[in-house]
Write an enzyme that holds these catalytic residues in place. Structure first.
Site, short mmCIF file in Angstrom:
data_model
loop_
_atom_site.label_atom_id
_atom_site.label_comp_id
_atom_site.label_asym_id
_atom_site.label_seq_id
_atom_site.Cartn_x
_atom_site.Cartn_y
_atom_site.Cartn_z
N ALA A 150 23.63 102.18 -13.08
CA ALA A 150 22.70 101.13 -12.65
C ALA A 150 22.64 100.55 -14.30
O ALA A 150 22.79 100.94 -15.14
CB ALA A 150 21.39 101.62 -12.42
N GLY A 172 24.19 105.69 -11.26
CA GLY A 172 24.47 104.99 -9.91
C GLY A 172 26.02 104.76 -9.58
O GLY A 172 26.20 104.50 -8.39
N GLU A 193 26.97 107.96 -7.98
CA GLU A 193 25.97 107.90 -6.48
C GLU A 193 26.92 107.04 -5.80
O GLU A 193 26.79 107.32 -4.65
CB GLU A 193 24.49 107.48 -6.78
CG GLU A 193 23.86 108.59 -7.34
CD GLU A 193 22.33 108.02 -8.08
OE1 GLU A 193 22.39 106.97 -8.61
OE2 GLU A 193 21.27 108.67 -7.72
N GLU A 217 20.90 110.50 -16.22
CA GLU A 217 19.45 109.46 -16.09
C GLU A 217 18.36 110.35 -16.76
O GLU A 217 17.47 109.64 -17.27
CB GLU A 217 19.15 109.41 -14.81
CG GLU A 217 19.78 108.62 -13.90
CD GLU A 217 20.99 108.95 -12.91
OE1 GLU A 217 21.49 110.21 -13.53
OE2 GLU A 217 21.42 108.27 -12.12
#
Ligand code: DAK
Length: 258
Positions: free
Chosen positions: A64, A109, A112, A132
């Site tokens: 992200a 992300g 993911e 993260e």
């Protein structure tokens, strides 16, 4: 809709979606998440397989967008996470197969996003990780759920608690990816796999995908009932009629149904 951060290609019944934000190694900001959401929601009926990859040679998706997340408050963080989770769940529940062709960094992300796809294949340059906790946050786009489901809690906890990135060969060993190729072979292999899928009955693939996705969270009797129901539904399709007739008549089937 014109996309700022997505490049779309078509090869027969295969759509290829490239995430393209070269300045940030394809990191996912909220605009990209919305664009992906729009694209998958409006996939045209002729797409039988979707391939997701990253633009450029270095990254699939490097996570992200940390610059966008840096100043979020709790409510905004929740909304950002919920947006990503919703888009990724939509990918996971599409009626068609989705292949992640992981060409480089798949971190946070990005890992993911790859895990929301049905199948992951990787270049030998790819690296996977959930870093993260090193940024003071948890995985936020359902990584804790999907990683543990794919590789088991032990490896998932090791990857998430250490934040370390693993190489493609290690990802292969623990079952996070199905196959590893030289970088130049990755897209041809993804397309080859997709083409093989487009030769088969689309409704049967849809029903099989639904069984595999949903049975994980069901007790065994309910999983078997779901499979029996979907098996039965196949007999209401033209694809089943022609698929079996073709076998008996020693010819190739013609599958038209969606
Ligand atoms: N976000 C923003 N920019 C990024 C980025 C990212 N994730 N990753 C790389 N970039 C940018 C770099 O800042 C750099 O920009 P400039 O300095 O050129 O302006 C450019 O991309 C090139 O990166 P590097 O210069 O760092 O390239 P290197 O080859 O040296 O290193 C790297 C590549 C991938 C190892 C490194 O860039 C890196 O560590 N990137 C960050 C990887 C990372 O930590 N990813 C996870 C992000 S956190 C949640 C919702 C979502 C999430 C969590 C919670 N909720 C709301 C609940 C998800 C979180 C994440 O994904």
């Amino acid at each position: 809709m014109e996309y700022e951060f997505l490049k779309i290609e078509r090869i027969d019944g295969i759509s290829i979606m490239k995430v393209s934000a070269p300045k940030s190694l394809n990191a996912l900001n909220s605009t990209i998440l919305r664009e992906i959401g729009d694209f998958v929601e409006n996939l045209d009926d002729t797409t039988r397989v979707l391939i997701i990859t990253g633009d450029g040679e270095k990254a699939f998706v490097a996570g992200a967008d940390i610059a966008e997340m840096a100043n979020l408050n709790e409510e905004e963080g929740y909304k950002f996470g919920a947006l990503g989770a919703k888009v990724f769940r939509r990918i996971e529940t599409l009626d068609i197969p989705v292949i992640a062709a992981v060409n480089g960094f798949a971190l946070g992300g990005g890992c993911e996003l790859a895990m929301a796809c049905d199948i992951r294949i990787a270049s030998n340059k790819a690296k996977f990780g959930q870093p993260e906790v090193g940024l003071g946050i948890t995985p936020g786009f359902s990584g804790t759920y999907r990683l543990a489901k794919l590789v088991g809690q032990g490896y998932a906890k090791e990857m998430i608690f250490t934040g370390k990135a693993i190489r493609a060969d290690e990802a292969l060993r623990i079952g996070l990816v199905n196959a590893v190729y030289e970088p130049e072979e990755l897209m041809p292999k993804a397309i080859e796999m997709a083409q093989k899928m487009t030769e088969n009955a689309p409704l049967a693939i849809k029903y099989a995908k639904q069984c595999i996705n949903e049975s994980y969270d069901l007790v065994v009797e309910d999983a078997m009932e779901l499979e029996s129901r979907n098996f039965g539904k196949c007999f209401a399709t033209q694809d089943q009629k022609d698929g079996m007739a073709a076998f008996l008549e020693k010819r190739k089937p013609v599958f038209n149904a969606k």
